[in-house]
Design a protein around this motif. Sequence first.
Motif, mmCIF file in Angstrom:
data_model
loop_
_atom_site.group_PDB
_atom_site.id
_atom_site.type_symbol
_atom_site.label_atom_id
_atom_site.label_comp_id
_atom_site.label_asym_id
_atom_site.label_seq_id
_atom_site.Cartn_x
_atom_site.Cartn_y
_atom_site.Cartn_z
ATOM 1 N N HIS A 188 2.321 14.239 -9.344
ATOM 2 C CA HIS A 188 3.280 15.329 -9.541
ATOM 3 C C HIS A 188 4.154 15.144 -10.775
ATOM 4 O O HIS A 188 5.073 15.932 -10.996
ATOM 5 C CB HIS A 188 4.154 15.475 -8.292
ATOM 6 N N GLN A 189 3.865 14.094 -11.535
ATOM 7 C CA GLN A 189 4.606 13.766 -12.754
ATOM 8 C C GLN A 189 6.108 13.631 -12.504
ATOM 9 O O GLN A 189 6.938 14.140 -13.237
ATOM 10 C CB GLN A 189 4.311 14.793 -13.846
ATOM 11 N N TYR A 190 6.433 12.910 -11.438
ATOM 12 C CA TYR A 190 7.827 12.647 -11.106
ATOM 13 C C TYR A 190 8.291 11.365 -11.785
ATOM 14 O O TYR A 190 7.530 10.415 -11.935
ATOM 15 C CB TYR A 190 8.015 12.477 -9.599
ATOM 16 N N ASP A 191 9.537 11.360 -12.151
ATOM 17 C CA ASP A 191 10.167 10.153 -12.689
ATOM 18 C C ASP A 191 10.484 9.240 -11.509
ATOM 19 O O ASP A 191 11.118 9.668 -10.549
ATOM 20 C CB ASP A 191 11.446 10.543 -13.420
ATOM 21 N N LEU A 192 10.057 8.003 -11.574
ATOM 22 C CA LEU A 192 10.209 7.085 -10.448
ATOM 23 C C LEU A 192 11.503 6.279 -10.457
ATOM 24 O O LEU A 192 11.712 5.471 -9.569
ATOM 25 C CB LEU A 192 9.023 6.122 -10.402
ATOM 26 N N ARG A 193 12.360 6.483 -11.417
ATOM 27 C CA ARG A 193 13.568 5.650 -11.471
ATOM 28 C C ARG A 193 14.435 5.786 -10.224
ATOM 29 O O ARG A 193 14.907 4.794 -9.687
ATOM 30 C CB ARG A 193 14.374 5.947 -12.736
ATOM 31 N N ALA B 100 0.837 -1.200 0.000
ATOM 32 C CA ALA B 100 0.000 0.000 0.000
ATOM 33 C C ALA B 100 0.872 1.250 0.000
ATOM 34 O O ALA B 100 0.567 2.241 -0.691
ATOM 35 C CB ALA B 100 -0.934 0.000 1.204
ATOM 36 N N ARG B 101 1.952 1.231 0.740
ATOM 37 C CA ARG B 101 2.847 2.390 0.780
ATOM 38 C C ARG B 101 3.499 2.621 -0.580
ATOM 39 O O ARG B 101 3.617 3.760 -1.038
ATOM 40 C CB ARG B 101 3.924 2.193 1.847
ATOM 41 N N VAL B 102 3.931 1.531 -1.216
ATOM 42 C CA VAL B 102 4.565 1.654 -2.531
ATOM 43 C C VAL B 102 3.542 2.163 -3.547
ATOM 44 O O VAL B 102 3.852 3.030 -4.371
ATOM 45 C CB VAL B 102 5.189 0.304 -2.958
ATOM 46 N N THR B 103 2.329 1.654 -3.490
ATOM 47 C CA THR B 103 1.277 2.112 -4.407
ATOM 48 C C THR B 103 0.979 3.587 -4.182
ATOM 49 O O THR B 103 0.851 4.361 -5.141
ATOM 50 C CB THR B 103 0.003 1.262 -4.243
ATOM 51 N N ALA B 104 0.872 4.005 -2.943
ATOM 52 C CA ALA B 104 0.636 5.421 -2.642
ATOM 53 C C ALA B 104 1.799 6.279 -3.132
ATOM 54 O O ALA B 104 1.594 7.395 -3.621
ATOM 55 C CB ALA B 104 0.412 5.617 -1.144
ATOM 56 N N THR B 105 3.015 5.758 -3.049
ATOM 57 C CA THR B 105 4.189 6.484 -3.549
ATOM 58 C C THR B 105 4.113 6.616 -5.067
ATOM 59 O O THR B 105 4.415 7.681 -5.619
ATOM 60 C CB THR B 105 5.485 5.781 -3.110
ATOM 61 N N ALA B 106 3.687 5.571 -5.740
ATOM 62 C CA ALA B 106 3.514 5.628 -7.198
ATOM 63 C C ALA B 106 2.418 6.636 -7.562
ATOM 64 O O ALA B 106 2.541 7.375 -8.548
ATOM 65 C CB ALA B 106 3.181 4.248 -7.745
ATOM 66 N N MET B 107 1.362 6.685 -6.751
ATOM 67 C CA MET B 107 0.288 7.661 -6.991
ATOM 68 C C MET B 107 0.809 9.088 -6.793
ATOM 69 O O MET B 107 0.487 9.989 -7.576
ATOM 70 C CB MET B 107 -0.883 7.374 -6.056
ATOM 71 N N PHE B 108 1.606 9.297 -5.755
ATOM 72 C CA PHE B 108 2.214 10.604 -5.503
ATOM 73 C C PHE B 108 3.056 11.030 -6.706
ATOM 74 O O PHE B 108 2.967 12.159 -7.179
ATOM 75 C CB PHE B 108 3.078 10.528 -4.238
ATOM 76 N N ALA B 109 3.856 10.097 -7.224
ATOM 77 C CA ALA B 109 4.714 10.399 -8.371
ATOM 78 C C ALA B 109 3.870 10.717 -9.610
ATOM 79 O O ALA B 109 4.178 11.652 -10.359
ATOM 80 C CB ALA B 109 5.653 9.234 -8.654
ATOM 81 N N ALA B 110 2.791 9.953 -9.821
ATOM 82 C CA ALA B 110 1.916 10.216 -10.971
ATOM 83 C C ALA B 110 1.237 11.576 -10.838
ATOM 84 O O ALA B 110 1.126 12.330 -11.808
ATOM 85 C CB ALA B 110 0.876 9.103 -11.090
#
Length: 187
Positions: free
Chosen positions: A139-144, A127-137
Amino acid sequence: MDQWDCKLEKVDVRVDVPDLQLIKGSGACGTFSIENGRAVIRYSSDMLKRPDALAATFAHELCHYLLCEAGDPPGGPDLMEHATDCAAIYLGFGVLLSNSARHMEHSVDVGGFGWRSWSAGYLSEEARVTATAMFAALHQYDLRDAERALKPHLRKDMQKATKAIAADHPNFAASLSQIDLFNWNFG
């Protein structure tokens, strides 16, 4: 946050503090309270051995301060801790919280060897990783960079979450703006 009147208080793990059940493995690693008009964050002295987990704990507890005037989250007061984890992730602490969600330790002593594990916080690693991916999406952050900073076993979860968000919500910010949490029925 540097303007907030907040006191940090280290609690010796051998001291019995009713609010600090975190020492017994409840999932909490700190406490937040308002005492005499001042925010107080207590943390276990054991946390000093794991600075990453301590930083994640501070991020979570400071979000209690941020949210203390906001009222109950959608779903009611039973979800306050979960909402607080989400707030910390929204503020950019997702990788830190994800990496500190679970910890395993190998021990060797005179009596033999063994493993010890514990979890911290209220949301699962996934859930934390998914929320982090949502945060990145959002704010349009690159997740690499975030992906590389995650524990190896969480990287695949990040990749899956990122792909699912992109497929289901190509414009995540627009999708999110359509949600009215006050209309959700949690009954």
